[in-house]
Design an enzyme around this catalytic site. Structure first.
Site, PDB file in Angstrom:
ATOM      1  N   ASP A 228      -4.501  -2.346   7.275  1.00  0.00           N
ATOM      2  CA  ASP A 228      -3.279  -1.567   7.017  1.00  0.00           C
ATOM      3  C   ASP A 228      -3.394  -0.629   5.824  1.00  0.00           C
ATOM      4  O   ASP A 228      -2.389  -0.086   5.376  1.00  0.00           O
ATOM      5  CB  ASP A 228      -2.071  -2.492   6.792  1.00  0.00           C
TER       6      ASP A 228
ATOM      7  N   GLU B 105       0.818  -1.216   0.000  1.00  0.00           N
ATOM      8  CA  GLU B 105       0.000   0.000   0.000  1.00  0.00           C
ATOM      9  C   GLU B 105       0.848   1.261   0.000  1.00  0.00           C
ATOM     10  O   GLU B 105       0.404   2.323  -0.477  1.00  0.00           O
ATOM     11  CB  GLU B 105      -0.974   0.018   1.191  1.00  0.00           C
TER      12      GLU B 105
ATOM     13  N   HIS C 136      -1.543 -10.744   5.509  1.00  0.00           N
ATOM     14  CA  HIS C 136      -2.747 -10.717   6.342  1.00  0.00           C
ATOM     15  C   HIS C 136      -3.429 -12.081   6.443  1.00  0.00           C
ATOM     16  O   HIS C 136      -3.561 -12.646   7.525  1.00  0.00           O
ATOM     17  CB  HIS C 136      -3.714  -9.645   5.830  1.00  0.00           C
TER      18      HIS C 136
END
Length: 264
Positions: A153, A123, A144
């Site tokens: 996140d 990200e 994750h």
């Protein structure tokens, strides 16, 4: 003279040239970056320090060797990093919000030079104004679901924003891997380069953006990042809270602690 913060963080190498172009290179002991809890903590401070330094005109964010971030460093973990313990999540929640906010508060053009697989905290890349990728780059949200956590996140915000809601949800729910060519087709990458050409191209683009006649003012970054800032402020905290809830459930014995019968 380089600012003191350039050598403050042991997983980030920074250098800036006379034109104000700052290269930020993630690493672990000089090799490819292996991500851990201390890396997460330090990224908050790294981006904050950069955001308040007026001598930077353009920033390049890249990795080391053949990967951007593709592995974990479990040696960094301590009992306070156990994500199945609810009281540990206040720090993770705060860091998870601040790292993206601080990155978006860097008021100069930011170029991502993705030098290889970006499987962890990809990200960060999606907050950049230009994304250059090596032909060896691969994008995935590895951590994750691998650890039994809800994709939070900020990946749950930024990837659907870039890929579109249907493709974004599939990407996260299936831990799909997207190669550089497909990422270019889907709008997640601007240019694909041979590995040896990636950093020269990143620096050439940075020089173009830093040149006096074409230099973008902070207002340009503000205008181009405003939508992302709104998404991050509005939705990242919610995803982190659900990520923490899924972590707490892993520490709660029972067949399925998040699926209890709530009917009277």
């Amino acid at each position: 003279t380089s600012p003191a913060y350039f050598t403050k963080f042991d997983q980030v190498a920074m250098h800036r040239d006379a034109d104000g172009i700052l290269e930020v290179r993630l690493h672990s002991n000089g090799g490819p970056c292996r991500f851990g809890p201390r890396t997460h903590q330090h990224m908050v401070d790294v981006f904050y320090e950069i955001s308040r330094d007026p001598d930077t005109r353009v920033m390049i964010l890249t990795g080391t060797g053949e990967s951007w971030i593709a592995e974990f460093d479990e040696s960094q973990a301590t009992p306070r990093d156990d994500f199945t313990v609810p009281r540990n999540w206040d720090r993770v929640y705060w860091e998870g919000k601040k790292v993206l906010q601080n990155l978006l508060d860097i008021d100069v053009p930011v170029i991502a030079a993705v030098n290889g697989p970006a499987l962890v905290h990809s990200e960060y890349i999606l907050t950049c104004d230009a994304v250059l990728a090596s032909s060896t780059a691969v994008f995935q949200d590895l951590p994750h679901l691998t650890f039994g956590l809800t994709p939070g996140d900020g990946v749950h915000v930024l990837w659907p924003h870039v890929l579109g809601p249907v493709r974004g949800r599939y990407f996260l729910a299936t831990q799909q891997k997207i190669g550089a060519e497909e990422a270019l087709r889907l709008g997640g990458v601007n240019e694909i380069l041979a590995p040896a050409d990636l950093m020269p191209r990143a620096w050439a683009l940075a020089r173009q953006l830093a040149a006096p006649r074409t230099r973008a003012s902070p207002c340009t970054r503000w205008a181009l990042s405003q939508r992302l800032k709104e998404l991050v402020v509005r939705d990242v905290g919610h995803g982190l809270a659900l990520q923490g809830l899924s972590g707490a459930a892993l520490g709660n014995p029972g067949p399925d602690p998040l699926r209890q019968d709530i009917r009277p």
